[in-house]
Each structure stands twice: as C-alpha cells, then as structure tokens.
Design a protein around this motif. Structure first.
Motif, PDB file in Angstrom:
ATOM      1  N   MET A 104     -15.108  -0.851  -2.595  1.00  0.00           N
ATOM      2  CA  MET A 104     -14.364   0.281  -3.141  1.00  0.00           C
ATOM      3  C   MET A 104     -12.943   0.326  -2.585  1.00  0.00           C
ATOM      4  SD  MET A 104     -17.353   3.217  -3.133  1.00  0.00           S
ATOM      5  CE  MET A 104     -16.188   4.535  -3.065  1.00  0.00           C
ATOM      6  N   ILE A 105     -12.785   0.007  -1.316  1.00  0.00           N
ATOM      7  CA  ILE A 105     -11.451  -0.013  -0.702  1.00  0.00           C
ATOM      8  C   ILE A 105     -10.595  -1.103  -1.338  1.00  0.00           C
ATOM      9  CG2 ILE A 105     -10.196  -0.493   1.444  1.00  0.00           C
ATOM     10  CD1 ILE A 105     -12.535   0.888   2.918  1.00  0.00           C
ATOM     11  N   ILE A 106     -11.186  -2.264  -1.572  1.00  0.00           N
ATOM     12  CA  ILE A 106     -10.444  -3.357  -2.212  1.00  0.00           C
ATOM     13  C   ILE A 106     -10.014  -2.957  -3.620  1.00  0.00           C
ATOM     14  CG2 ILE A 106     -10.669  -5.702  -3.135  1.00  0.00           C
ATOM     15  CD1 ILE A 106     -12.379  -6.340  -0.660  1.00  0.00           C
ATOM     16  N   ILE A 107     -10.903  -2.321  -4.368  1.00  0.00           N
ATOM     17  CA  ILE A 107     -10.554  -1.864  -5.718  1.00  0.00           C
ATOM     18  C   ILE A 107      -9.428  -0.825  -5.653  1.00  0.00           C
ATOM     19  CG2 ILE A 107     -11.421  -0.558  -7.711  1.00  0.00           C
ATOM     20  CD1 ILE A 107     -14.145  -1.969  -7.220  1.00  0.00           C
ATOM     21  N   TYR A 108      -9.489   0.062  -4.679  1.00  0.00           N
ATOM     22  CA  TYR A 108      -8.425   1.062  -4.495  1.00  0.00           C
ATOM     23  C   TYR A 108      -7.077   0.389  -4.251  1.00  0.00           C
ATOM     24  CZ  TYR A 108      -5.576   4.418  -1.882  1.00  0.00           C
ATOM     25  OH  TYR A 108      -4.551   5.182  -1.408  1.00  0.00           O
ATOM     26  N   VAL A 109      -7.065  -0.592  -3.373  1.00  0.00           N
ATOM     27  CA  VAL A 109      -5.812  -1.292  -3.074  1.00  0.00           C
ATOM     28  C   VAL A 109      -5.303  -2.015  -4.315  1.00  0.00           C
ATOM     29  CG1 VAL A 109      -4.817  -3.174  -1.715  1.00  0.00           C
ATOM     30  CG2 VAL A 109      -6.309  -1.504  -0.615  1.00  0.00           C
ATOM     31  N   LEU A 110      -6.196  -2.610  -5.090  1.00  0.00           N
ATOM     32  CA  LEU A 110      -5.777  -3.281  -6.319  1.00  0.00           C
ATOM     33  C   LEU A 110      -5.274  -2.286  -7.362  1.00  0.00           C
ATOM     34  CD1 LEU A 110      -8.593  -5.965  -6.639  1.00  0.00           C
ATOM     35  CD2 LEU A 110      -6.223  -6.302  -5.890  1.00  0.00           C
ATOM     36  N   LEU A 111      -5.872  -1.103  -7.412  1.00  0.00           N
ATOM     37  CA  LEU A 111      -5.418  -0.077  -8.350  1.00  0.00           C
ATOM     38  C   LEU A 111      -3.999   0.390  -8.056  1.00  0.00           C
ATOM     39  CD1 LEU A 111      -8.491   2.284  -8.930  1.00  0.00           C
ATOM     40  CD2 LEU A 111      -7.327   0.857 -10.614  1.00  0.00           C
ATOM     41  N   LEU A 112      -3.602   0.317  -6.797  1.00  0.00           N
ATOM     42  CA  LEU A 112      -2.252   0.753  -6.429  1.00  0.00           C
ATOM     43  C   LEU A 112      -1.172  -0.055  -7.133  1.00  0.00           C
ATOM     44  CD1 LEU A 112      -2.679   1.434  -2.610  1.00  0.00           C
ATOM     45  CD2 LEU A 112      -2.322   3.109  -4.427  1.00  0.00           C
ATOM     46  N   SER A 113      -1.513  -1.246  -7.592  1.00  0.00           N
ATOM     47  CA  SER A 113      -0.531  -2.064  -8.319  1.00  0.00           C
ATOM     48  C   SER A 113      -0.338  -1.580  -9.746  1.00  0.00           C
ATOM     49  CB  SER A 113      -0.986  -3.523  -8.353  1.00  0.00           C
ATOM     50  OG  SER A 113      -1.107  -4.018  -7.055  1.00  0.00           O
ATOM     51  N   PHE A 114      -1.320  -0.849 -10.284  1.00  0.00           N
ATOM     52  CA  PHE A 114      -1.276  -0.476 -11.689  1.00  0.00           C
ATOM     53  C   PHE A 114      -1.042   1.011 -11.947  1.00  0.00           C
ATOM     54  CE2 PHE A 114      -4.125  -4.162 -11.322  1.00  0.00           C
ATOM     55  CZ  PHE A 114      -3.376  -5.070 -12.041  1.00  0.00           C
ATOM     56  N   ILE A 115      -1.501   1.852 -11.033  1.00  0.00           N
ATOM     57  CA  ILE A 115      -1.343   3.294 -11.236  1.00  0.00           C
ATOM     58  C   ILE A 115      -0.672   3.902 -10.009  1.00  0.00           C
ATOM     59  CG2 ILE A 115      -3.279   3.511 -12.845  1.00  0.00           C
ATOM     60  CD1 ILE A 115      -5.020   4.495 -10.636  1.00  0.00           C
ATOM     61  N   PRO A 116      -0.078   5.075 -10.149  1.00  0.00           N
ATOM     62  CA  PRO A 116       0.629   5.689  -9.020  1.00  0.00           C
ATOM     63  C   PRO A 116      -0.298   5.985  -7.836  1.00  0.00           C
ATOM     64  CG  PRO A 116       1.183   6.805 -11.071  1.00  0.00           C
ATOM     65  CD  PRO A 116       0.086   5.848 -11.386  1.00  0.00           C
ATOM     66  N   PHE A 117       0.304   6.035  -6.665  1.00  0.00           N
ATOM     67  CA  PHE A 117      -0.431   6.245  -5.415  1.00  0.00           C
ATOM     68  C   PHE A 117      -1.274   7.517  -5.464  1.00  0.00           C
ATOM     69  CE2 PHE A 117      -0.564   8.419  -1.304  1.00  0.00           C
ATOM     70  CZ  PHE A 117      -1.257   7.487  -0.549  1.00  0.00           C
ATOM     71  N   ILE A 118      -0.688   8.599  -5.929  1.00  0.00           N
ATOM     72  CA  ILE A 118      -1.380   9.887  -5.916  1.00  0.00           C
ATOM     73  C   ILE A 118      -2.620   9.847  -6.812  1.00  0.00           C
ATOM     74  CG2 ILE A 118      -1.152  12.312  -6.598  1.00  0.00           C
ATOM     75  CD1 ILE A 118       1.649  12.239  -5.434  1.00  0.00           C
ATOM     76  N   ALA A 120      -4.327   7.081  -7.795  1.00  0.00           N
ATOM     77  CA  ALA A 120      -5.294   6.145  -7.221  1.00  0.00           C
ATOM     78  C   ALA A 120      -5.996   6.754  -6.008  1.00  0.00           C
ATOM     79  CB  ALA A 120      -4.597   4.847  -6.827  1.00  0.00           C
ATOM     80  N   THR A 121      -5.249   7.461  -5.181  1.00  0.00           N
ATOM     81  CA  THR A 121      -5.835   8.080  -3.992  1.00  0.00           C
ATOM     82  C   THR A 121      -6.788   9.207  -4.378  1.00  0.00           C
ATOM     83  OG1 THR A 121      -3.862   7.510  -2.732  1.00  0.00           O
ATOM     84  CG2 THR A 121      -5.305   9.172  -1.790  1.00  0.00           C
ATOM     85  N   PHE A 122      -6.422   9.978  -5.379  1.00  0.00           N
ATOM     86  CA  PHE A 122      -7.321  11.036  -5.845  1.00  0.00           C
ATOM     87  C   PHE A 122      -8.636  10.441  -6.351  1.00  0.00           C
ATOM     88  CE2 PHE A 122      -9.018  13.612  -9.324  1.00  0.00           C
ATOM     89  CZ  PHE A 122      -9.293  14.777  -8.634  1.00  0.00           C
ATOM     90  N   ILE A 123      -8.543   9.395  -7.139  1.00  0.00           N
ATOM     91  CA  ILE A 123      -9.753   8.739  -7.656  1.00  0.00           C
ATOM     92  C   ILE A 123     -10.580   8.178  -6.502  1.00  0.00           C
ATOM     93  CG2 ILE A 123     -10.600   6.764  -9.003  1.00  0.00           C
ATOM     94  CD1 ILE A 123      -8.139   7.227 -10.857  1.00  0.00           C
ATOM     95  N   PHE A 124      -9.912   7.515  -5.558  1.00  0.00           N
ATOM     96  CA  PHE A 124     -10.626   6.926  -4.419  1.00  0.00           C
ATOM     97  C   PHE A 124     -11.320   7.995  -3.580  1.00  0.00           C
ATOM     98  CE2 PHE A 124     -10.618   5.604   0.059  1.00  0.00           C
ATOM     99  CZ  PHE A 124     -11.500   4.541  -0.033  1.00  0.00           C
ATOM    100  N   LEU A 125     -10.619   9.070  -3.270  1.00  0.00           N
ATOM    101  CA  LEU A 125     -11.223  10.137  -2.469  1.00  0.00           C
ATOM    102  C   LEU A 125     -12.412  10.768  -3.187  1.00  0.00           C
ATOM    103  CD1 LEU A 125      -8.100  11.949  -0.989  1.00  0.00           C
ATOM    104  CD2 LEU A 125      -9.771  10.581   0.247  1.00  0.00           C
TER     105      LEU A 125
END
Length: 164
Positions: A104-118, A120-125
């Motif tokens: 899940m952490i790896i997917i979160y880091v990869l998502l940061l390349s495509f969607i804004p930080f806020i 991606a972080t909301f989805i991850f949390l």
C-alpha cells in the motif's frame, strides 16, 4: 529455516532502506542535506530504517547466541516464574499484514506521480485506517481530513515546503 526466518525482517528493512536511499540520491535538483529539499525526508527515513534493520539483526544474533549457549536442563520452577517473552514469533497472518501494508505504501508513492499530494494522502490515510480496522468510516474520514489540513498548514504554510 527458523534461523532464516528470524533474520528476515532485519534483512528486508536494510534492503528497502537501501532502495529508498538510492532513490533519494537520484532526485534531480535536491540536496540530501537540505531539510527543505525533496530528498531529505526519504533519506532520513532510509537511514532510520537501515539503523533499525541492523539493530534487529544484532538482536536476533544475540538471541541466537544465548539460545545456543543455554543448557537444555532448565528448572521447571524457574520457567514458570519468569514469562517467556523471547519465544514470541510472528504468525504468517502478521507477515502478510506487513507485506500488504508495505505494498500500500508503494502504491501511495506511485500515486504521487499522477495525482496531487493532498488527494493521494487522503486516499492513503483512509484506506490505511480501514485496512487496520481501528475505527469507523465516520471517524476514519474525520481523522483523514483533519490530518490533511494539519499537514498542509504545518508544512506548506509554516515551513514553505512545496508538495508534489
């Protein structure tokens, strides 16, 4: 096999930290020594993870030495009086939980390349709290939103750090 399993978490932490550290060094226009730079935090996390992995390896090595040096003639009363904390082992379910969360952490880091930080972080949390089954969806969303607001206020407004 038991010995290999005992050393696996430390070795995995060291390998992952080396990957993170190598990625921190390859970031363009980012100094690893500049706290406001984009590679500082990943490098710091990698160093902490590496130190933790090395510590785990040393602890397992010392535990293995103690187990090998002990005699097999223990007094039953002594075992009953002292709890046996050293023989706690992780189950396969716990290993799969850790592996899933790492993915899940790896997917979160990869998502940061495509969607804004806020976003991606909301989805991850939200997904993390649901995955760890600690709270209801209502509490999950409230904590996620408040966390994002605090992160944004502290880092972007106070420290002027630009998020990806």
């Amino acid at each position: 096999m038991q010995k290999v399993r005992a050393f696996a978490p430390g070795v995995i932490m060291i390998i992952v930290s080396l990957v993170f550290l190598s990625q921190a060094f390859t970031m363009e226009k980012a100094s690893i020594t500049d706290p406001a730079g984009g590679s500082f935090l990943p490098a710091l996390i990698a160093f902490v993870m590496m130190i933790t992995g090395i510590t785990v390896l040393f602890q397992e090595r010392m535990k293995l030495k103690v187990e090998m040096s002990e005699t097999h003639h223990k007094v039953i009363e002594a075992e009953a009086e002292t709890p046996d904390y050293e023989n706690t082992e992780m189950t396969m379910r716990q290993y799969s939980l850790i592996l899933t969360y790492f993915i899940m952490i790896i997917i979160y880091v990869l998502l940061l390349s495509f969607i804004p930080f806020i976003v991606a972080t909301f989805i991850f949390l939200s997904v993390s709290m649901f995955f760890l089954r600690g709270v209801s969806w209502k509490t999950n969303l409230i904590v996620s939103i408040v966390s994002i607001i605090v992160i944004d206020l502290v880092f972007s407004k106070l420290f002027h750090i630009i998020f990806p």
